[in-house]
Design an enzyme around this catalytic site. Structure first.
Site, PDB file in Angstrom:
ATOM      1  N   HIS A   1       0.850  -1.440  -0.193  1.00 52.09           N
ATOM      2  CA  HIS A   1       0.145   0.160   0.633  1.00 52.09           C
ATOM      3  C   HIS A   1       0.787   0.863  -0.645  1.00 52.09           C
ATOM      4  O   HIS A   1       0.871   2.074  -0.842  1.00 52.09           O
ATOM      5  CB  HIS A   1      -1.243  -0.219   0.988  1.00 52.09           C
ATOM      6  CG  HIS A   1      -1.476   1.593   1.191  1.00 52.09           C
ATOM      7  ND1 HIS A   1      -2.698   1.614   1.245  1.00 52.09           N
ATOM      8  CD2 HIS A   1      -1.571   2.061   1.624  1.00 52.09           C
ATOM      9  CE1 HIS A   1      -3.424   2.604   1.183  1.00 52.09           C
ATOM     10  NE2 HIS A   1      -2.488   3.556   1.987  1.00 52.09           N
ATOM     11  N   GLU A   2       1.812   1.153   1.432  1.00 53.31           N
ATOM     12  CA  GLU A   2       2.610   2.804   1.084  1.00 53.31           C
ATOM     13  C   GLU A   2       3.809   2.513  -0.797  1.00 53.31           C
ATOM     14  O   GLU A   2       3.338   3.939  -0.586  1.00 53.31           O
ATOM     15  CB  GLU A   2       3.605   2.303   2.014  1.00 53.31           C
ATOM     16  CG  GLU A   2       2.852   2.260   3.292  1.00 53.31           C
ATOM     17  CD  GLU A   2       2.267   3.808   3.832  1.00 53.31           C
ATOM     18  OE1 GLU A   2       2.387   4.841   3.034  1.00 53.31           O
ATOM     19  OE2 GLU A   2       0.686   3.788   4.713  1.00 53.31           O
TER      20      GLU A   2
ATOM     21  N   HIS B   1       1.662   4.726  -2.762  1.00 52.21           N
ATOM     22  CA  HIS B   1       1.410   5.555  -3.294  1.00 52.21           C
ATOM     23  C   HIS B   1       3.018   6.116  -4.149  1.00 52.21           C
ATOM     24  O   HIS B   1       2.723   7.029  -4.767  1.00 52.21           O
ATOM     25  CB  HIS B   1       1.721   6.329  -1.369  1.00 52.21           C
ATOM     26  CG  HIS B   1      -0.176   6.012  -0.583  1.00 52.21           C
ATOM     27  ND1 HIS B   1      -0.913   6.753  -1.416  1.00 52.21           N
ATOM     28  CD2 HIS B   1       0.331   5.852   0.431  1.00 52.21           C
ATOM     29  CE1 HIS B   1      -1.599   6.602  -0.189  1.00 52.21           C
ATOM     30  NE2 HIS B   1      -1.354   6.648   0.587  1.00 52.21           N
TER      31      HIS B   1
ATOM     32  N   GLU C   1      -6.007   7.308  -1.283  1.00 52.43           N
ATOM     33  CA  GLU C   1      -6.041   5.520  -0.574  1.00 52.43           C
ATOM     34  C   GLU C   1      -6.700   4.583  -1.435  1.00 52.43           C
ATOM     35  O   GLU C   1      -6.472   3.174  -1.170  1.00 52.43           O
ATOM     36  CB  GLU C   1      -6.809   5.694   1.257  1.00 52.43           C
ATOM     37  CG  GLU C   1      -6.095   6.963   2.083  1.00 52.43           C
ATOM     38  CD  GLU C   1      -5.016   5.961   2.413  1.00 52.43           C
ATOM     39  OE1 GLU C   1      -4.791   5.105   2.454  1.00 52.43           O
ATOM     40  OE2 GLU C   1      -4.375   7.443   2.612  1.00 52.43           O
TER      41      GLU C   1
HETATM   42 ZN   LIG Z   1      -2.610   5.138   2.616  1.00 52.39          ZN
END
Ligand SMILES: [Zn+2]
Length: 283
Positions: free
Chosen positions: A141-142, A145, A204
């Site tokens: 997830h990170e 980004h 997100e």
């Molecule tokens: Zn995030």
């Protein structure tokens, strides 16, 4: 101080930072204007900062984070984070990134990845990860980004408001005192600075979507993605701390959205040359 105060403070800092910028470095501008789409989700985005500049700032900011925090001495944690990180890095195909994985001795439930592949994990998130695949959920997830350049996009949106002409030069202004801090804030490295700009819901959701594909392609069982968010939701009973942990979407809703992506992610997992399942448990 509540989150709206923090946001206002971050906004003021940002404006202060970009305010005094002078000469227009117009040459590079049109080459990076809105000319990019995100990997995997293929969304068009506005980016006013060259990626090379983002990476440069990522390296400098990461140095600062490492200096200002106590680094973990837990050999297992460091080993797992490194192993998962290298596998995700390989799956991302970003050989131009100088990947680095650091575990910070801090109870904060957070993690981040700066442009250029500079990843940090706070010890506090590891009990919820439970195993390597859980670490892969958070880290993918990170990393997403960063791969999608969400921080750069947020800076670009701010810059557009301020007038794009001033921007490139200010990025190059190495002496700008708040530069690192503001840069960190757009990547949500806020815990130690008291400065967090939550990612938008769009970012997100996009990082969740990219992340589940990335972890599956790297060989981790994507079933763990919704399970992680359910554990996370249960761990703090509706109180949301920092970063991905930030405001929205709700943990339950993101778990449900991830379950919808599972069939495709499972096909990618099965097609992956490596199947690690959930990997080793964290102790
Ligand atoms: Zn995030």
């Amino acid at each position: 101080m509540d989150s709206s105060d923090l946001r206002e403070m971050a906004r003021r800092d940002f404006l202060k930072w970009i305010g005094p910028a002078g000469i227009v470095a117009g040459a590079g501008l049109c080459s990076c204007w809105g000319c990019r789409t995100t990997p995997i989700t293929h969304r068009r985005q506005l980016l006013l900062i060259p990626e090379s500049q983002e990476k440069e700032m990522g390296v400098a900011a990461y140095q600062e984070v490492k200096q200002k925090n106590v680094l973990s001495t837990n050999a297992q944690h460091k080993e797992v984070v490194e192993r998962v990180g290298q596998r995700l890095a390989a799956a991302s195909g970003r050989t131009d990134y100088q990947w680095e994985f650091t575990v910070i001795d801090d109870k904060t439930q957070n993690a981040f990845c700066l442009p250029g592949g500079k990843v940090a994990f706070y010890e506090g998130i590891l009990p919820i990860c439970q195993n390597e695949a859980g670490v892969a959920v958070v880290m993918s997830h990170e990393i997403s980004h960063a791969l999608a350049r969400h921080g750069g996009e947020r800076m670009s949106q701010q810059m557009e408001v301020q007038g794009a002409g001033k921007i490139l030069q200010l990025i190059a202004r190495k002496e700008a005192p708040d530069k690192e801090q503001v840069f960190l804030s757009v990547y949500n490295v806020g815990a130690e600075y008291g400065l967090v700009l939550p990612y938008s819901r769009k970012h997100e959701t996009e990082a969740d979507e990219m992340g589940i594909h990335l972890m599956a392609q790297a060989g981790y069982d994507p079933n763990e993605a919704p399970k992680f968010w359910e554990r996370f939701a249960a761990s703090h009973h509706g109180k949301t701390p920092t970063e991905f942990l930030s405001t929205h979407p709700s943990d339950d809703r993101r778990a449900a959205a991830l379950r919808q992506l599972l069939p495709q992610a499972l096909r990618e997992y099965e097609a992956s040359p490596n199947n690690y399942g959930v990997g080793a448990p964290l102790v």
